[in-house]
Write a protein that holds these residues in place. Sequence first.
Motif, PDB file in Angstrom:
ATOM      1  N   UNK A 200       0.760  -1.262  -0.029  1.00 24.62           N
ATOM      2  CA  UNK A 200       0.039   0.133   0.154  1.00 24.62           C
ATOM      3  C   UNK A 200       0.628   1.242  -0.106  1.00 24.62           C
ATOM      4  N   UNK A 201       1.937   1.156   0.383  1.00 23.66           N
ATOM      5  CA  UNK A 201       2.905   2.388   0.574  1.00 23.66           C
ATOM      6  C   UNK A 201       3.449   2.640  -0.896  1.00 23.66           C
ATOM      7  N   UNK A 202       3.457   1.717  -1.701  1.00 18.66           N
ATOM      8  CA  UNK A 202       3.853   2.111  -3.177  1.00 18.66           C
ATOM      9  C   UNK A 202       5.370   2.029  -3.153  1.00 18.66           C
ATOM     10  N   UNK A 203       6.324   1.878  -2.049  1.00 23.97           N
ATOM     11  CA  UNK A 203       7.615   1.943  -2.052  1.00 23.97           C
ATOM     12  C   UNK A 203       8.367   0.794  -2.873  1.00 23.97           C
ATOM     13  N   UNK A 204       9.452   1.394  -3.395  1.00 25.51           N
ATOM     14  CA  UNK A 204      10.167   0.508  -4.066  1.00 25.51           C
ATOM     15  C   UNK A 204      11.287  -0.293  -3.365  1.00 25.51           C
ATOM     16  N   UNK A 205      11.661   0.643  -2.086  1.00 28.20           N
ATOM     17  CA  UNK A 205      12.930   0.080  -1.473  1.00 28.20           C
ATOM     18  C   UNK A 205      12.206  -0.061  -0.093  1.00 28.20           C
TER      19      UNK A 205
ATOM     20  N   UNK B 179      15.944 -11.267   8.096  1.00 27.27           N
ATOM     21  CA  UNK B 179      16.549 -11.973   6.793  1.00 27.27           C
ATOM     22  C   UNK B 179      15.667 -12.882   6.050  1.00 27.27           C
ATOM     23  N   UNK B 180      14.716 -13.524   6.621  1.00 30.07           N
ATOM     24  CA  UNK B 180      13.622 -14.163   6.135  1.00 30.07           C
ATOM     25  C   UNK B 180      12.776 -13.300   5.142  1.00 30.07           C
ATOM     26  N   UNK B 181      12.221 -12.192   5.796  1.00 29.89           N
ATOM     27  CA  UNK B 181      11.331 -11.367   5.433  1.00 29.89           C
ATOM     28  C   UNK B 181      11.833 -10.683   4.224  1.00 29.89           C
ATOM     29  N   UNK B 182      13.114  -9.819   4.369  1.00 30.49           N
ATOM     30  CA  UNK B 182      13.549  -9.331   3.422  1.00 30.49           C
ATOM     31  C   UNK B 182      14.015 -10.097   2.048  1.00 30.49           C
ATOM     32  N   UNK B 183      14.377 -11.286   2.247  1.00 34.15           N
ATOM     33  CA  UNK B 183      14.560 -12.346   1.243  1.00 34.15           C
ATOM     34  C   UNK B 183      13.198 -12.646   0.248  1.00 34.15           C
ATOM     35  N   UNK B 184      12.005 -12.633   1.129  1.00 31.66           N
ATOM     36  CA  UNK B 184      11.005 -12.858   0.535  1.00 31.66           C
ATOM     37  C   UNK B 184      10.611 -11.661  -0.400  1.00 31.66           C
ATOM     38  N   UNK B 185      10.683 -10.523   0.202  1.00 33.29           N
ATOM     39  CA  UNK B 185      10.631  -9.244  -0.397  1.00 33.29           C
ATOM     40  C   UNK B 185      11.271  -8.992  -1.567  1.00 33.29           C
TER      41      UNK B 185
ATOM     42  N   UNK C 184      12.242 -11.615  -3.677  1.00 34.60           N
ATOM     43  CA  UNK C 184      11.696 -12.410  -4.564  1.00 34.60           C
ATOM     44  C   UNK C 184      10.419 -11.775  -5.130  1.00 34.60           C
ATOM     45  N   UNK C 185       9.854 -10.975  -4.443  1.00 33.20           N
ATOM     46  CA  UNK C 185       8.551 -10.122  -4.906  1.00 33.20           C
ATOM     47  C   UNK C 185       8.837  -8.953  -5.949  1.00 33.20           C
ATOM     48  N   UNK C 186      10.228  -8.698  -5.978  1.00 34.96           N
ATOM     49  CA  UNK C 186      10.650  -7.867  -6.664  1.00 34.96           C
ATOM     50  C   UNK C 186      11.012  -6.394  -6.121  1.00 34.96           C
ATOM     51  N   UNK C 187      11.026  -6.436  -4.700  1.00 36.82           N
ATOM     52  CA  UNK C 187      11.300  -5.181  -3.985  1.00 36.82           C
ATOM     53  C   UNK C 187      12.896  -5.110  -3.714  1.00 36.82           C
TER      54      UNK C 187
END
Length: 340
Positions: free
Chosen positions: A290-295, A304-310, A312-315
């Motif tokens: 919802x933020x529309x953030x790219x970074x 680590x787990x969460x950022x890795x998944x992000x 993979x989603x293209x963030x």
Amino acid sequence: MKNPLLVFNENGIYCEQAKVYLDPWHPVDCAVITHGHADHSRYGHKKYITHHTNVPIIKHRLGDINVSGKSYNETFVINNVKFSLHPAGHIIGSSQIRVEHLGEVWVFSGDYKLEDDGIAIPFEPVKCHTFITECTFGLPAFKWTPQAEVFKNINHWWASNKEEKQTSILFGYSLGKAQRLLKHLNTDIGKIFTHGAIENMTGVIRPMVDFPETTRITRETTKQELLGNLVLAPPSAHGSTWIRKMVPYVTASASGWMAFRGARRRRAVDRGFVMSDHCDWQELLTAIEATGAEKVICTHGYTEIFSKYLRELGYDARTETTQFEGELSESDTKEIKEAV
């Protein structure tokens, strides 16, 4: 390379252009504070800026400090950098911090949740280029049950204990969780008694929120008075001499960590209710989208787990180390010792 608008250093999250820190963990000249929990609002800063409903909370905790209160969506400018606070939905007075300079927008989430608890102003997504997010419960295993169902179970547990002529002791952090529990307890079942730390903090918040009546437990309170009623206490009171005079009692804890198998046993409580003032896995993903953030910068939690998944989603996602502790830090030992 262009210098980032916000950087992480030994003192906290720093905006060099404004000479301002966000939720710093060491004393600084000027601190913008997201909310009143001890890991985000610390002692020793020369100047504090926070949401106006958080002012009495942090003054209660920190004493006579130099603090100014702002409204949500109110812009204040420091050295040509625009700041504003926006609802985080975590606890009463909690904010996200929006920072804008030369067309670039960053948002620091602080701690947040998406479910409307009936006390805090609900979370509002803020459009930005870079979003700094907590991920306390950033694992797919965490999926919260709607609070209406949780409170139905809590009230049924209390009523059942009353039928068995036992006192119900419910553990929740003195700021945030305790007031959320109090707001939704069914007083038709019986009276609500409180530990001093919870009573003191609730007293600060009462002018802003309509809460049921509570009775502070003192040395004169007898076990006969407590029998069949409910006691709200901070987790650190479990196993203390304070609690021993309440026998016969049944204990329960309300926490996101109760979703973990074995958490109830490790905390030595009779019942666990899964309820958190932080986002679950899907809520984190919904909020970020919802933020529309790219970074996205991930702090405190399963980073680590969460950022890795992000990624993979293209963030463009990475982690940063902070001294924020999420739900592990939401009790204030100093307050609790002084209140007993």
